[in-house]
Design an enzyme around this catalytic site. Structure first.
Site, PDB file in Angstrom:
ATOM      1  N   SER A 141       0.848  -1.186   0.000  1.00  0.00           N
ATOM      2  CA  SER A 141       0.000   0.000   0.000  1.00  0.00           C
ATOM      3  C   SER A 141       0.886   1.239   0.000  1.00  0.00           C
ATOM      4  O   SER A 141       2.032   1.193   0.475  1.00  0.00           O
ATOM      5  CB  SER A 141      -0.891   0.022   1.246  1.00  0.00           C
ATOM      6  OG  SER A 141      -1.521   1.277   1.411  1.00  0.00           O
ATOM      7  N   TYR A 155      -2.404  -0.844  10.199  1.00  0.00           N
ATOM      8  CA  TYR A 155      -2.458  -1.187   8.774  1.00  0.00           C
ATOM      9  C   TYR A 155      -1.208  -0.665   8.054  1.00  0.00           C
ATOM     10  O   TYR A 155      -0.565  -1.390   7.294  1.00  0.00           O
ATOM     11  CB  TYR A 155      -3.714  -0.591   8.143  1.00  0.00           C
ATOM     12  CG  TYR A 155      -3.830  -0.856   6.660  1.00  0.00           C
ATOM     13  CD1 TYR A 155      -4.332  -2.062   6.193  1.00  0.00           C
ATOM     14  CD2 TYR A 155      -3.426   0.097   5.732  1.00  0.00           C
ATOM     15  CE1 TYR A 155      -4.431  -2.320   4.831  1.00  0.00           C
ATOM     16  CE2 TYR A 155      -3.516  -0.140   4.375  1.00  0.00           C
ATOM     17  CZ  TYR A 155      -4.023  -1.347   3.922  1.00  0.00           C
ATOM     18  OH  TYR A 155      -4.099  -1.595   2.573  1.00  0.00           O
TER      19      TYR A 155
END
Length: 249
Positions: A141, A155
């Site tokens: 990401s 995350y």
């Protein structure tokens, strides 16, 4: 090189299902696994109806069941007559501000996105070593480039770990029959981003996934996708003072 037999984890929805649809349109055979087998069966029916010339194998897999990963990968590979690309895509977006009393949510995110990814990586590399070649794709990401506050802290940390593993593997396999790709998606419409408050930079699933598939097909070592506006934003994120990263939270 065109990889013909592609295994995707977390393929029942979101980016995984989107990649499956686009690879199917290119005539690739697919091995799809996820926890939700009903979604997988529906996706298989859709893909084989639209593209009757391809083979699609599906299997239930919870990537946190570490003993099941090599077994399921082997079973899917047997059904397709081999796998030459593995996309480590399964992940979750649970999270809570650190110290906020919900350790279980942050722990689940780290375990699923990083520890389970490591198990998938080890399994795929063993398969490719035995086969003599292969392409390993890690879905990280853009948030792997910078810590962010609030619910995305764990995350971001998990994806930083995935990116680091990918960079280590790129150094381990700089050339030769095993290729490594690290994808860093920006905000792309999916189940995971449905509740995100950061919608200004969100792109639709088809556009975002098309950029991902293009980078995979070109076997890029690292790709921020879609390139615009995320390539320059990632460079800004790297030098941004921590107090300003709440923009991405």
């Amino acid at each position: 090189m065109t990889r013909q037999k592609i295994l995707i984890t977390g393929a029942s929805s979101g980016l995984g299902a989107g990649m499956a649809r686009q690879f199917a349109a290119k005539g690739r055979d697919l091995a799809l696994c996820a926890r939700r087998t009903d979604n997988l069966e529906e996706l298989k029916a859709e893909l084989t109806a639209r593209h009757p010339g391809i083979a699609v194998a599906v299997a239930a897999l919870d990537v946190n069941d570490h003993d099941a990963v090599p077994r399921v990968f082997a079973e899917l590979s047997d059904q397709l007559g081999g796998v030459d690309c593995v996309i480590v895509n399964a992940g979750i977006g649970k999270g809570h501000p650190l110290g906020g009393g919900k350790l279980w949510a942050n722990k689940a995110t780290i375990e699923t996105n990083l520890v389970a990814a490591l198990v998938q990586i080890e399994t795929a590399l063993e398969m490719f070593t035995a086969a003599g070649a292969g392409h390993l794709v890690l879905v990280s990401s853009v948030l792997g480039n910078k810590g962010v506050p609030g619910v995305k802290a764990a995350y971001a940390a998990s994806k930083a770990g995935v990116t680091s593993l990918g960079e280590s593997l790129r150094a381990e396999y700089p050339s030769g029959p095993i290729k490594i790709t690290v994808l860093e998606p920006g905000y792309i419409e999916s189940e995971m981003t449905a509740k995100s408050k950061t919608t200004t930079l969100m792109v639709d699933n088809e556009t975002g996934v098309r950029a991902m598939v293009d980078a995979i097909e070109k076997e890029k070592g690292r790709a921020v996708v879609p390139g615009w506006p995320w390539w320059p934003l990632v460079e800004v994120m790297k030098v941004m003072p921590p107090r300003l990263t709440k923009f991405f939270a």
